[in-house]
Design an enzyme around this catalytic site. Sequence first.
Site, PDB file in Angstrom:
ATOM      1  N   GLY A 303       4.863   4.644  -2.238  1.00 30.22           N
ATOM      2  CA  GLY A 303       6.276   5.656  -1.288  1.00 30.22           C
ATOM      3  C   GLY A 303       6.740   6.367  -1.871  1.00 30.22           C
ATOM      4  O   GLY A 303       6.905   7.458  -2.208  1.00 30.22           O
ATOM      5  N   SER A 304       8.276   6.170  -0.928  1.00 34.04           N
ATOM      6  CA  SER A 304       8.854   6.962  -1.391  1.00 34.04           C
ATOM      7  C   SER A 304      10.014   7.177  -2.872  1.00 34.04           C
ATOM      8  O   SER A 304      10.163   7.658  -2.968  1.00 34.04           O
ATOM      9  CB  SER A 304      10.469   6.403  -0.338  1.00 34.04           C
ATOM     10  OG  SER A 304       9.735   6.304   0.829  1.00 34.04           O
ATOM     11  N   THR A 305       9.289   6.155  -3.270  1.00 34.27           N
ATOM     12  CA  THR A 305       9.212   6.724  -4.912  1.00 34.27           C
ATOM     13  C   THR A 305       8.595   8.128  -5.640  1.00 34.27           C
ATOM     14  O   THR A 305       9.599   8.716  -6.663  1.00 34.27           O
ATOM     15  CB  THR A 305       9.164   5.574  -6.085  1.00 34.27           C
ATOM     16  OG1 THR A 305       7.721   5.910  -5.231  1.00 34.27           O
ATOM     17  CG2 THR A 305       9.906   4.575  -5.508  1.00 34.27           C
ATOM     18  N   LYS A 307       8.985  10.510  -3.678  1.00 33.34           N
ATOM     19  CA  LYS A 307      10.079  12.265  -2.853  1.00 33.34           C
ATOM     20  C   LYS A 307      10.628  12.653  -4.371  1.00 33.34           C
ATOM     21  O   LYS A 307      11.491  13.408  -3.902  1.00 33.34           O
ATOM     22  CB  LYS A 307      10.993  10.836  -1.808  1.00 33.34           C
ATOM     23  CG  LYS A 307      10.027  10.905  -0.648  1.00 33.34           C
ATOM     24  CD  LYS A 307      11.104  10.168   0.510  1.00 33.34           C
ATOM     25  CE  LYS A 307      10.155  10.200   1.662  1.00 33.34           C
ATOM     26  NZ  LYS A 307      10.912   8.741   2.582  1.00 33.34           N
TER      27      LYS A 307
END
Length: 583
Positions: A303-305, A307
């Site tokens: 997921g957004s980790t 980013k």
Amino acid sequence: MKRFISALKRSVRPVEPTAGEAGPGRAPRAPGRRRPGLDGPKSSGRFALAIGLFAAVYLVIGARLVEWGAAPGETATYFRSNQIMSARPQIIDRDGRVLATDITTFSLFAEPRRIIDADEASELLLTVMPDLDPKWLYKRLSGDQGFVWLRRELTPGQKQAILDLGIPGIGFRSEKSRFYPGRSSAAYIVGHVNVDNQGTAGMEKWIDDQGYRALQNSGLATEADLTPVKLSMDLRVQHIVQDEIEQGMERYQALAAGGVVLDVETGEIIAMTSVPDYDPNVPSQALDKNRLNRMSAGLYEMGSTFKTFTTAMALDSGKVKLTDSFDASKPIRIGGFSISDFHGKRRVLSVPEIFIYSSNIGTAQEAEKVGIEAHQAFLTKLGLLSKWKTELPEVATPTQPKVWKLINSITISFGHGVSTTPLNTAVAAAALMNGGKLIPPTFLPRSKEEADAIAERVVSEKTSDEMRYLFRLNVADQRGSGNNADIKGYRVGGKTGTANKVVHGRYSDTKKFNAFLASFPIDHPRYIVLTVIDEPKAEKGKYYATAGMNAAVMAGNIIRRSATFLGVHPEFGETGKSLLVSY
């Protein structure tokens, strides 16, 4: 021995009957007559030789029977084939606390040939061990074998109770058995052994693979010569991580959870756990399909980790600066899909705002600036797409698209389309926090000098500084998704990740895999703390079950409780060293 006796019998041949001797078709000789040629000294010598040979054979047999009788309850054959149960080296943590050690136990065996009444013996043994199958036990005791196991690793009470029964043909064998005083605390790191005291998982298997198994098989693995195996783990921190992860799984009614603490300067694993776990003293529990070391052997879309890595890539490429902005006012449409933000601001966002608001739209545009090939190369360079070779055998190989297209690069930029392990994620993040050096992870002690010798630069120091700034901003700023991990005095930084899970080939809107990637103290990072939680539910009184509401809380609690054990002392006020970030 039987072959030896038979050979001796064949060597002593009977004297053939001669004329005058009674035999088939022959009349008995007359009383008082001598047999010519056989009644002299020569025949007497042959007879004496035969008597002597038979006496020698039975003397050997008698001596062997006495020898076997002197060995209580064990057969000579078993002594020769399995004389000792080899000792194993202790496993200790970085400060010498025992994680695994040998203890002496007793196992029960029978010699069926010596059992007088198998039915009675079965009934007596069942009074002490009622869980045994009566039919199986009777069959074992009534056979004609010289040796059969009945039960391994008896308790002292069971051994004494069986001795009191006084059953002939029943004996005990003293063995080395492995004991794990911490039980499930470090199960997935330490591993376990099988019934023969051989390592089958975790560091126990690694020990055997380093040559110990050869020593064990040769009978040279004596306890006096074995040096304890020291791990990089700190058992105090391990207990804290285990406790917080278990509480988190229960509090958020999740399927599973996990956590890891990694030293960013050395690559040492200080703590790592995953729940549901198991007790290595009962290794059969590890066969449960839900008992998996999710931190190193589980593959997930993080997921957004991710980013974190997309932003670092964009900044390190020189094509994006912290002062740049991207239009996130409307969704991106590509290949029939629409990419939008969870809490969209519907306006132009700066790079720091893209990070703290966790904008999919803005992050996708950063990836586009760098390009598809450079994107794949950067993630590969950080070790996110490759299997790390560690001492632990349970490590999974990340997966990625066979061919990267624009749609792949865009979705991977915010953590969908690539599956990797939480351990890979933590190691890659450490490189962004320690000044830009990728250091392979290890479960054994390693000095900073040793780490520097094998470190590989993957980003510039400037990029590392900028990422530390963004990490801290995301936690300290109330607008940031990680503010629930803001532990006063420790200057924590981090990034949340809330990934929709794939169910039946499609992304689910309700089932999520959450993570929080933290580092502290952010002015001069020493540790990465990564927590994950699988399919959490919203806490009572809360509306969301996003990573900031659960994984970030778990990471913050771990930092608050373990920081002093890790040598990080709190600093209150604004007297700490400020981050120097040039715009």
